[in-house]
Design a protein around this motif. Structure first.
Motif, PDB file in Angstrom:
ATOM      1  N   VAL B  20       0.830  -1.203   0.000  1.00  0.00           N
ATOM      2  CA  VAL B  20       0.000   0.000   0.000  1.00  0.00           C
ATOM      3  C   VAL B  20       0.871   1.262   0.000  1.00  0.00           C
ATOM      4  O   VAL B  20       1.899   1.304   0.662  1.00  0.00           O
ATOM      5  N   VAL B  21       0.488   2.242  -0.819  1.00  0.00           N
ATOM      6  CA  VAL B  21       1.072   3.587  -0.713  1.00  0.00           C
ATOM      7  C   VAL B  21       0.066   4.422   0.061  1.00  0.00           C
ATOM      8  O   VAL B  21      -1.107   4.513  -0.332  1.00  0.00           O
ATOM      9  N   MET B  22       0.496   4.986   1.179  1.00  0.00           N
ATOM     10  CA  MET B  22      -0.442   5.628   2.100  1.00  0.00           C
ATOM     11  C   MET B  22       0.135   6.910   2.693  1.00  0.00           C
ATOM     12  O   MET B  22       1.344   7.043   2.828  1.00  0.00           O
ATOM     13  N   GLY B  23      -0.759   7.828   3.034  1.00  0.00           N
ATOM     14  CA  GLY B  23      -0.345   9.035   3.742  1.00  0.00           C
ATOM     15  C   GLY B  23      -0.339   8.790   5.241  1.00  0.00           C
ATOM     16  O   GLY B  23      -0.981   7.857   5.730  1.00  0.00           O
ATOM     17  N   GLY B  26      -3.436   8.183   7.129  1.00  0.00           N
ATOM     18  CA  GLY B  26      -4.128   6.897   7.058  1.00  0.00           C
ATOM     19  C   GLY B  26      -4.957   6.717   5.800  1.00  0.00           C
ATOM     20  O   GLY B  26      -5.704   5.748   5.678  1.00  0.00           O
ATOM     21  N   ILE B  27      -4.821   7.644   4.862  1.00  0.00           N
ATOM     22  CA  ILE B  27      -5.582   7.521   3.614  1.00  0.00           C
ATOM     23  C   ILE B  27      -4.673   6.934   2.535  1.00  0.00           C
ATOM     24  O   ILE B  27      -3.599   7.460   2.252  1.00  0.00           O
ATOM     25  N   ALA B  28      -5.112   5.802   1.958  1.00  0.00           N
ATOM     26  CA  ALA B  28      -4.306   5.109   0.954  1.00  0.00           C
ATOM     27  C   ALA B  28      -4.477   5.754  -0.409  1.00  0.00           C
ATOM     28  O   ALA B  28      -5.585   6.112  -0.801  1.00  0.00           O
ATOM     29  N   ILE B  29      -3.368   5.902  -1.127  1.00  0.00           N
ATOM     30  CA  ILE B  29      -3.436   6.356  -2.521  1.00  0.00           C
ATOM     31  C   ILE B  29      -3.778   5.155  -3.401  1.00  0.00           C
ATOM     32  O   ILE B  29      -4.587   5.236  -4.304  1.00  0.00           O
TER      33      ILE B  29
END
Lengths: 119, 119
Positions: B20-23, B26-29
């Motif tokens: 996962v690429v995530m900020g 906690g919001i995933a791109i």
């Protein structure tokens, strides 16, 4: 016994700066430190004790199995952490270019003995 | 582009469950997940995003250099995390017996490309 194991860990790992047996409350049982400018092992350990507590909680919530090891790599340092019990962990702080493989091996080798002492 | 890299990561790493690429919010791109019973990659990532934020803050306070990588080993899983930017990271969740060395290598190899995409 802690002091001896901590000294061995630091002396046998190239690039190691210090090692500490600490509770999640941030109180160290024992530590061994090579004199290095600009590093306060106690401060580093207390900061990370708090984080470890969160990691441990996350592992419990997510039921991913008991937390065993955490490794942190920063621009200047490597921090190797092995969980010893519900309440204690051992941390090894080393320079970035140090031998993390050796450090990890020694932490694994010494953990059972340290666990026995904590009981 | 994220989707393709995430798929490559999971497919080329033996034992990988998802990536996962995530900020840090906690919001995933984007994410790629192998269907596995009992693992909610989104939930795992959100829990650890919070912890990572703390680790990042600690690295700043302690001036130990910028955070680059965090590895977590639990009874059942390995979690490999590589920092991509001030706001984003990439996480690879794998079974404990999976090939962490390969996963770590692939995360390192793919990070510059992902960073370029995030800019």
């Amino acid at each position: 016994m802690f002091a001896e194991v901590l000294r061995t860990l630091v002396e046998e790992t190239s690039g190691a700066i210090g090692a500490v047996v600490m509770g999640y409350d941030g109180i160290a049982i024992d530590q061994h430190l090579r004199p290095v400018e600009g590093v306060d092992l106690g401060l580093v350990a207390v900061e990370y004790a708090n984080i470890l507590k969160e990691v441990k909680k996350a592992a419990e919530i997510l039921q991913t199995g008991e937390l065993e090891e955490v490794t942190i790599l920063t621009g200047g340092y490597q921090i190797l952490i092995r969980i010893l019990s519900e309440d204690y962990f051992i941390g090894l702080l080393m320079r970035r270019e140090g031998n993390a493989g050796k450090g990890r091996f020694l932490l694994m080798r010494e953990a059972p003995g340290l666990r026995a002492e904590l009981r």
